[in-house]
Write a protein that holds these residues in place. Structure first.
Motif: not given
Length: 184
Positions: A8-16
């Motif tokens: 999951x990708x956001x502006x500040x973070x991504x989740x892996x």
């Protein structure tokens, strides 16, 4: 780890997802005194137990455990999980932890929560997502309420930590509440 490997990708973070090489990182990230306090962690664990936990979670279809990493430099700063997924009733529990205090108050947790809520309601087809937060964690309570979680109850003096009892606040969000707030 590059940004393209984020689930999951956001502006500040991504989740892996976690992998076997993350055991050392995970161990050190969550042995911080403040992190243990905010998460109510009482048990002491070793690196082998952490590695076993990661391995078990990889094969657990009742949970989605992801690491939170910064878009700017791939630094892992915490973890987030949807767990105890009940497919029949379409319910689950959400938890999050940001390890180092320098990463708190930067909007990383909020963005991670929104990414995970979108995944839970939009991909996992959940109807209800709940969480628990300790009464002394006012910063987290504020974030959860600002995102749209509703206080549903209190378990009085349910956690014993540092010589005193603390309340556990139960909060929840329904799929229609999420969609009305974020998909319109």
């Amino acid at each position: 780890m590059n940004k393209q490997s984020g689930l999951l990708n956001g502006d500040k973070v991504y989740l892996r997802p976690l992998n076997g090489e993350d055991a050392e990182l995970y161990y050190h990230m969550f042995y911080d005194k403040e992190t243990r306090y905010l998460t109510g962690t009482q048990k002491h664990i070793n690196k082998e137990q952490i590695a076993g936990y990661i391995e078990r979670k990889a094969g657990d279809d009742s949970a989605v455990l992801l690491l939170i990493a910064l878009q700017e430099n791939d630094e892992v700063i915490g973890d987030i999980a949807i767990q105890d997924i009940d497919r029949n009733n379409r319910n689950a529990n959400l938890r999050i932890a940001i390890g180092d205090g320098k990463h708190q108050g930067q909007g990383y947790g909020r963005e991670s929560l929104l990414l995970m809520l979108d995944y839970g309601f939009g991909i996992l087809n959940l109807h209800r997502i709940e969480l628990e937060v300790f009464s002394y964690n006012s910063r987290a309570i504020h974030v959860y309420e600002s995102i749209g979680f509703v206080r549903e109850g209190v378990q009085r003096e349910a956690l014993f930590y540092n010589h005193e009892y603390h309340d556990v606040i139960k909060m929840g969000m329904l799929e229609q509440e999420y969609r009305e707030r974020y998909l319109r």
